[in-house]
Design an enzyme around this catalytic site. Sequence first.
Site, PDB file in Angstrom:
ATOM      1  N   TYR A  29      10.004  -8.913   0.983  1.00 42.37           N
ATOM      2  CA  TYR A  29       9.615  -8.557  -0.393  1.00 42.37           C
ATOM      3  C   TYR A  29       8.803  -9.700  -0.989  1.00 42.37           C
ATOM      4  CZ  TYR A  29      11.562  -4.143  -1.957  1.00 42.37           C
ATOM      5  OH  TYR A  29      11.767  -2.825  -2.174  1.00 42.37           O
ATOM      6  N   GLU A  48       6.997  -9.448  -4.496  1.00 41.82           N
ATOM      7  CA  GLU A  48       6.393  -9.101  -5.786  1.00 41.82           C
ATOM      8  C   GLU A  48       5.731 -10.333  -6.405  1.00 41.82           C
ATOM      9  OE1 GLU A  48       9.329  -7.894  -4.841  1.00 41.82           O
ATOM     10  OE2 GLU A  48       9.797  -6.001  -5.851  1.00 41.82           O
ATOM     11  N   THR A  84     -10.764   2.016  -0.009  1.00 40.15           N
ATOM     12  CA  THR A  84      -9.706   2.039   0.992  1.00 40.15           C
ATOM     13  C   THR A  84     -10.165   1.138   2.128  1.00 40.15           C
ATOM     14  OG1 THR A  84     -10.696   4.045   1.888  1.00 40.15           O
ATOM     15  CG2 THR A  84      -8.767   4.331   0.476  1.00 40.15           C
ATOM     16  N   ARG A 128      -4.393   1.616   6.960  1.00 37.62           N
ATOM     17  CA  ARG A 128      -4.355   2.536   5.816  1.00 37.62           C
ATOM     18  C   ARG A 128      -3.942   1.759   4.566  1.00 37.62           C
ATOM     19  NH1 ARG A 128      -4.954   7.655   5.729  1.00 37.62           N
ATOM     20  NH2 ARG A 128      -5.525   7.477   7.900  1.00 37.62           N
TER      21      ARG A 128
END
Length: 409
Positions: free
Chosen positions: A45, A47, A216, A225
Amino acid sequence: MDTQIQQLIKKELERQENDLEMIPSENFVSLDVLKALGSVLTNKYSEGYPGARYYGGNEIIDQVEQLAIDRAKQLFDAEHVNVQPLSGAPANIAVYFALLEPGDTILGMDLGHGGHLTHGHPVTHMSKIFNFIRYKTNAEGDIDFDNLRQMAIEHKPKLILAGFSAYSRHLDYKKFKAIADEVGAYTMADIAHIAGLIAGKQLENPVPIFDVVTTTTHKTLRGPRGAMIMCKQALAKKIDKAVFPGLQGGPHENNIAAKAIAFAEALQPEFQDYCKQILLNAKALEKKFKEKNYSICFGTTDNHLLLIDLTNKNITGKQAQSALDLAGITINKNAIPDDPRGPMDPSGIRLGTPALTTRGMKQPEMEYIVDLIDEALTNHENNDKLAEIRAKVHKLTAKFPLYPSLKQE
Ligand code: DSN
């Protein structure tokens, strides 16, 4: 490993190996990109942004993300890059929320004229929050800039959006910018389809001209992706806050590492050769389709894709897609400008060359493929014939191995 999923992955690998992948938004990533996607970076993680995270243990992750940012800046001559958007739609949504207030007006390209759902189609949530006005192409297939300017003067948009997912012509970014400056609007380009062709120096780069550019990373750019947002330094804080914490939570750092690898690949001189060949292959398809009396929407292609109106061939887009699926040729049914038919069975098909070019195919293969497509569409109700074509397709693809080392695993 879960044997059911293992079997399905094996089957999908075989499908990708054996068939002709002609959906213009798809491509085949390198083994290095695949490895990064399946790496331990998926466990973390993170953030926040490099140097300012909410969780501990991000020393390595910071370096991964910074590499992706620095390489993207170099590739597109960008002042600021956010590599965290999970895909194209969230990237576009983050820009709207970063720069606009609910109710503000955005001028975007009509979906039926090559635009994208996230550029204001009424089925999207964004169309309920912002006031999208859609501009179109003219009879010659060009963007009607006189009309666009009139619309801009009349509707006073806060943002003018240039970009597409089914348009085959060059965009004149300076004309967009001049109109936006006249009415005091931000400029945003969505280069998802052509990012690779821009990075490969074959198409004009809007990044130095526009305020914000989204893309993208998995189409012509040939990465994983995902997506990213590039912008002027003055907008950096607004964009970053809109992505996190505004819209997303923890970024997918395995994916960001894979983006960094793809950007390094696109910085190599060979990538420019690849992009040149994408364009040559698209031109070869166009020439052969025209010889066979297929109607090319917008008149011609300047990029990697072709939108074909099948009305004169007495077959619908859905019928064509189904027949070509049986023949081992993967394309997608697609609306044509002002299509009288519905989106589930439109009048056209869309196809392109990025994936086949990655396999090493060139103009002679493109010409042969048009013969196969034409044969399949002419015999779309004859399953025996379609099976015969599929055998020819598999003979062709066998000459252009895709992931030989994965097959042996
Ligand atoms: N799905 C992509 C495409 O095929 O163009 C755009 O979102």
